[in-house]
Design a protein around this motif. Structure first.
Motif: not given
Lengths: 187, 213
Positions: B75-77, B100-101, B157-160, B165-166
């Motif tokens: 979440g933080l990353s 994060p991924i 945008p999709v990565l954003m 979401a994560i």
């Protein structure tokens, strides 16, 4: 030769960076100079990789507007060129995505003035298209349709096969034979 | 478009120029969101949902601690990556998105391995409060982080959308785990994880519209 080119590139980047920082502070002259230098740079960068030179102009316009909108996101502790190139790449992809998703590449008939303007390198050769059209009109209906879809309108063999209720290999063979026939006819 | 029109555009843009307030460093931009979201989730757990009664026992359970730590790190990353993505070139540090991924995939893999070992028994599949609680926990932080993201100029945008979401999903998951007493993995997967993945998927699909600039 190379070191001097890279020096020129670096000094250009440094000048752009300086102008961008001044533009963030509201300096209109620096901003105008920056955009004035960016426009041909972006256009030249884009034009080689696009099917239509006019698109480079459209994308350049969108990039300049994007630079204007996102000027606040440029950080003076970072080089300017990667920042602007990220925007160029984003706007180019966006433009091409919109173009292809609207199937604009499949909607230009041969006698459409816009199509001729954008696809005929030298408009003086447009007469040759008339010869091709005449040669095409002599072909059987189905053969002509296959050729038109594959070679002119940009359909893939699979798409054309589905549309014409033929096998993919039959479509490929038909297009190949028509091409051969036209070459002989137009010699 | 002719060169003359381009010159006109440049003239107009230069004419419209106003001094701009530079975007602060990404860490400074996202730190308040992280702090306020953590406080908000703890406050919702304390005042509205109530902490689980066995929480003090769970703090000595290594599996629970590992699970919470992994979700917190993801979440933080992701929140930090969100702030980096607000800049068109992500400050030349695109590798930040990999953290994060990787953590999220590790978390999901770990949950599925647990599911495979413990079994996803249908007996636990009953409707309960967790779905509703999840919405209460994430709605406001999600709206705020999406607003912050829109204030930037992302070129991905999709990565954003995925990072947003994560960030929100992982912190919301922690909020649920601190209040819900059910440790069963089937319950966790269906009520604590799946709704956040679904919400993330919707944001990902609409990302180009949401983060348009």
């Amino acid at each position: 030769m190379k070191p001097s080119n890279s020096n020129a590139k670096a000094s250009k980047s440094a000048i752009w960076k300086e102008w961008a920082i001044k533009a963030q502070d509201g300096d209109k002259r620096a901003y105008s100079a920056l955009l004035g230098e960016l426009a041909p740079f972006i256009r030249n960068y884009l034009v080689g990789g696009l099917a239509n030179p006019d698109w480079a102009e459209d994308i350049t316009q969108e990039v300049l507007i994007s630079v204007h909108k996102s000027l606040a996101t440029y950080s003076p502790d970072r080089p300017f060129r990667p920042w602007v190139m990220a925007i160029v790449s984003f706007r180019r992809t966006d433009f091409l995505r919109k173009h292809y998703s609207s199937r604009g590449n499949k909607q230009s008939p041969l006698d459409d003035a816009d199509f001729l303007r954008t696809h005929v390198t030298n408009p003086a050769h447009a007469g040759e298209y008339k010869d091709i059209e005449e040669a095409l009109s002599e072909l059987p209906e189905k053969q002509r349709k296959v050729f038109q879809m594959i070679k002119i309108e940009g359909y893939t063999a699979k798409e054309a096969a589905t549309e014409l209720d033929m096998s993919v290999s039959a479509v490929k063979v038909s297009a190949h034979r028509t091409m051969k026939k036209l070459k002989e006819r137009l010699k | 478009m002719s060169t003359g029109q381009l010159d006109k555009l440049i003239e107009n843009l230069a004419g419209e120029l106003e001094p701009v307030k530079r975007l602060r460093h990404p860490l400074l931009r996202i730190a308040p969101w992280i702090a306020l979201t953590v406080l908000y989730i703890l406050a919702v757990d304390y005042f509205y949902l109530e902490f689980r009664p066995d929480l003090s026992d769970k703090t000595s359970d290594p599996i629970f601690i590992f699970e919470i730590s992994l979700a917190l790190a993801a979440g933080l990353s992701a929140a930090i990556a969100t702030a980096w993505l607000c800049v068109p070139d992500a400050r030349g540090q695109s590798w930040i998105m990999a953290v994060p991924i990787t953590l999220s995939l590790t978390f999901l893999s770990w949950s599925f391995i647990r599911g495979a070992n413990e079994g996803l028994e249908p007996a636990h599949m009953h409707l309960n409060h967790c779905f509703h609680d999840g919405i209460v926990l994430i709605a406001i932080p999600a709206a705020v982080i999406m607003f912050l993201s829109r204030c930037g100029a992302t070129t991905r945008p999709v990565l954003m959308g995925i990072m947003n979401a994560i960030a929100v999903g992982a912190l919301g998951y922690i909020g649920l785990r601190l209040s819900c007493q059910m440790d069963n993995i089937a319950h966790g997967c269906f009520y604590h994880i799946a709704p956040f993945i679904l919400a993330g998927g919707v944001v990902g699909l609409l990302a180009r519209r949401i983060y348009r600039w």
